[in-house]
Design an enzyme around this catalytic site. Sequence first.
Site: not given
Length: 645
Positions: A235-238, A459
């Site tokens: 899985g992804p980090p963290g 913006e």
Amino acid sequence: MANNNKNIDKKPKFSPYWIYGMIGLFLIFLIFSNDSGSDDKVTFTKFKELVQYNDIEKIEVVTNTKVARIYLKKGAADKEIFKDFVKKKTGLAFMGDSPDFTIKYLNLENFEDYLDEVKRANNLDFEIASDQESSSFTSILISILPFVLIIGVWIFIMRRMSGGGGAGGGGQIFNIGKSKAKLFDEKTDMKTSFKDVAGLEGAKEEVQEIVDFLKNPEKYTSLGGKIPKGALLVGPPGTGKTLLAKAVAGEAKVPFFSLSGSDFVEMFVGVGASRVRDLFKQAKEKSPAIIFIDEIDAIGRARGKNNFTGSNDERENTLNQLLTEMDGFGTNTNVIVMAATNRADILDKALMRAGRFDRQIYVDLPDIRERKEIFEVHLKPLKKADNLDTDFLSKQTPGFSGADIANVCNEAALIAARKGKKAVEKQDFLDAVDRIVGGLEKKNKIITPGEKKTVAFHEAGHATVSWLVEHAAPLVKVTIVPRGQSLGAAWYLPEERLLVRTEQMLDEMCATLGGRAAEKVMFNKISTGALSDLEKVTKQARAMVTVYGLNDKIGNITYYDSSGNDNGFSKPYSEETAKVIDKEISDIIEKQYQRAIQLLEQNKDKLTTLAELLLEKEVIFKDDLVGIFGKRPFEKSDSSDDSEE
């Protein structure tokens, strides 16, 4: 279990003081040694003067070193003529008697003839004897001391490098080949349980079954089943892979060996494979047991086919030993290997096959429900406001991992403390999200009025277009306060979609290009401020054409290689196809850019009003846009999406 843990972690103490003691002993011998009196030599001319006084008792002529040892009669050394060069004797019994002084001669025969002549001419009564210099204890010590010191320092360094352990068995040198795995005792070391792991319901269910295998193996083996060899957390980090392994250690109530993939790597050849063998040897002795290898990609990377340099031989040998231990001839069934990685695509296929890692457990980013559970875990130690809504916080953090949410809670507490508050409030969490996503706010950054006006319209262009197209992400706020590397930002709350349609991607690209389009509409000039916008839309357009097959000219073809074997040097399409791809990417982007310009031309007055309000307040929210534009034309669609979420 506790005793076993002590045996594993206990390291024999090593002190370098024996080296210092040896050096001190050597210095003592040098100080008190009464060896041949090398510092007591007198010149031959001086000797001719002294020999006339008849105070010499004996002369030993050393034939192999051409040195004569002079022994004086009792009491003669106290005379005035001898006091300048005769040293006072130490009187050490074990060193034997030593000469009062020595002289150096050149030729043995001439020197002996001289002594005989002087003795006859002056009627002297001293004794003349011949001798050979033997190696004294001090000389031997001086000769071997450098080698002793070198060996001692080398032993000291090697013990330091290996963590202070003693010499290991099986050909291991100074414990370097011993495993660095830490053995956790469930009674004292491991406090984490599955209750401490929020979310990850599917992953927890998988690992809970592994724990049940170890606690009640008969339940499964009685039906002919086999305990799985290994489980790989991907899985992804963290996302909580290591935390899940800690929970397994706390729940399993069996020996748990934990280490990192880099712990096998060492500068010495063969150490990695030796540590793998030692790790599994310890685990088998304490089976049933669990081995957890974090960041296994450090040693599990796919082996190269054309390795001419041989630079990866050590890592490949370590991997080969791991493959053999997990499913080889000597495999034991009661040791389960758990590993974690966020780079499963680069792991060796032999490591991933059934029989080694039987299960691959995917630990994905948490959804909105799981994020709420994670927030509730990390909010427990905080002094939060009574009306804090965790549902709202979970909606404001799409795409955040468990580690990100922990960071948000900690950052919110720091912000509240900085402001002197006694409780962490909703706005503190919003500021923490802005701080983590956008970077540190820089209100004192020097920016000219012209640049500030350009940023405001840029913006405002993003906000206007995203408000007018159907599938753009809902706007949260717009700011022209510099933050991180950006001079301004428009914050959205993207929907958590599993599937993305073509019209959704095109609307997002149109809203992304709204900033540059606003500069073109209002000033008829464009600036470099749209760099990140152009990078984003280019990646999206390229993905539509080459990955997802969402382009009519290219058709239902993808050039994406999920195996990871694409080396980047060759393209899986011809030059003609490459030209078509480039043209289609450009056409998609230009079409959405012109669409954004058209929308802004039709709503130029509202765009100007929004930009002026932004220049005045610097930060505006969704309610301000409702006051200027009214409700979105697709409000029903947005509300239905929110309800589905």
